[in-house]
Design a protein around this motif. Structure first.
Motif, short mmCIF file in Angstrom:
data_model
loop_
_atom_site.label_atom_id
_atom_site.label_comp_id
_atom_site.label_asym_id
_atom_site.label_seq_id
_atom_site.Cartn_x
_atom_site.Cartn_y
_atom_site.Cartn_z
N ASP A 119 0.39 2.55 20.29
CA ASP A 119 -0.76 0.83 20.16
C ASP A 119 -0.12 -0.10 19.54
O ASP A 119 -0.13 -0.83 20.35
CB ASP A 119 -1.94 1.51 20.22
N ARG A 120 -0.59 0.44 18.20
CA ARG A 120 -0.15 -0.97 16.79
C ARG A 120 0.94 -0.57 16.25
O ARG A 120 0.46 0.35 15.80
CB ARG A 120 -1.21 -1.82 16.96
N LEU A 121 1.36 -0.93 15.77
CA LEU A 121 2.94 -0.75 15.07
C LEU A 121 2.58 -1.87 13.69
O LEU A 121 3.20 -2.93 14.20
CB LEU A 121 4.46 -0.21 15.01
N VAL A 122 2.28 -1.89 12.50
CA VAL A 122 2.27 -3.00 11.47
C VAL A 122 3.16 -2.55 10.24
O VAL A 122 2.61 -1.59 9.92
CB VAL A 122 0.52 -3.26 10.99
N GLU A 123 3.88 -3.55 10.05
CA GLU A 123 4.71 -3.58 8.42
C GLU A 123 4.20 -4.48 7.66
O GLU A 123 3.82 -5.81 7.96
CB GLU A 123 6.21 -3.98 9.17
N PHE A 124 3.49 -3.82 7.04
CA PHE A 124 3.28 -5.02 5.86
C PHE A 124 4.36 -4.84 4.74
O PHE A 124 5.62 -3.58 4.66
CB PHE A 124 2.02 -4.03 4.56
N GLU A 125 4.58 -5.16 3.26
CA GLU A 125 5.32 -5.37 1.66
C GLU A 125 6.03 -3.96 1.73
O GLU A 125 7.36 -3.33 1.70
CB GLU A 125 5.13 -5.92 1.44
#
Length: 183
Positions: A119-125
């Motif tokens: 559904d959602r893929l979120v890339e942080f540092e």
């Protein structure tokens, strides 16, 4: 002049094609189409979240028309989506200033050839998060269903981990009541 009678014309058809190329591919079996109010609602809710978190400004009436829903059906869905977007525990996943990159509806094919969709893929540092929306409340989902959800997100995380070697990949189930269950 030589007579052509009795002479055979020789043709070279080249290498023969493997007859297996004409056989049906082993792609699995078509299952029964899922139907029902819950599935329809979930499909519409996912489309709404995709629109709301896609980065472009969203016109409520335009999205309602796109989904083909009446006000009575659309209003609670819109309110749930707005509740998720405003929830303090989820803000970092939807605020573009807090993450490097985010994409919705990330499709891939499993090892058995089944289409899966994150559904959602979120890339942080420092981490990558896999979010899976569930249109219901955590308290109303039974233990068996919660375990199915956990297994689903764990599979997504395992696939994403291969794309981000050396980076932690975490997963969460996001219920429409804004409860978040990290797996």
């Amino acid at each position: 002049a030589a007579s052509k009678k009795g002479s055979k014309k020789k043709t070279d058809s080249g290498p023969r094609a493997d007859p297996r190329l004409n056989a049906p591919l082993p792609t699995g079996e078509r299952g029964e189409a899922l139907t029902g109010r819950g599935l329809v609602y979930g499909t519409h809710f996912h489309a709404l979240m995709d629109r709301l978190t896609g980065g472009a400004p969203v016109d409520r009436a335009a999205v309602q028309r796109m989904l083909g829903l009446g006000s009575r059906e659309f209003a609670p869905m819109w309110e749930q989506a707005q509740h998720l977007l405003a929830a303090p525990a989820l803000r970092r996943f939807f605020d573009a200033q807090q993450f490097k990159r985010a994409v919705n509806e990330v499709a891939y094919t499993s090892g058995t050839g089944e289409l899966r969709r994150i559904d959602r893929l979120v890339e942080f540092e420092d981490t990558v998060w896999v979010l899976d929306y569930k249109t219901g409340e955590e308290k109303s989902a039974g233990a068996a269903l919660i375990e199915e959800y956990r297994a689903q997100v764990a599979e997504y995380c395992a696939v994403v981990a291969k794309l981000y070697p050396g980076r932690p990949v975490r997963g969460a189930i996001v219920f429409t009541d804004a409860n978040v269950m990290e797996i």
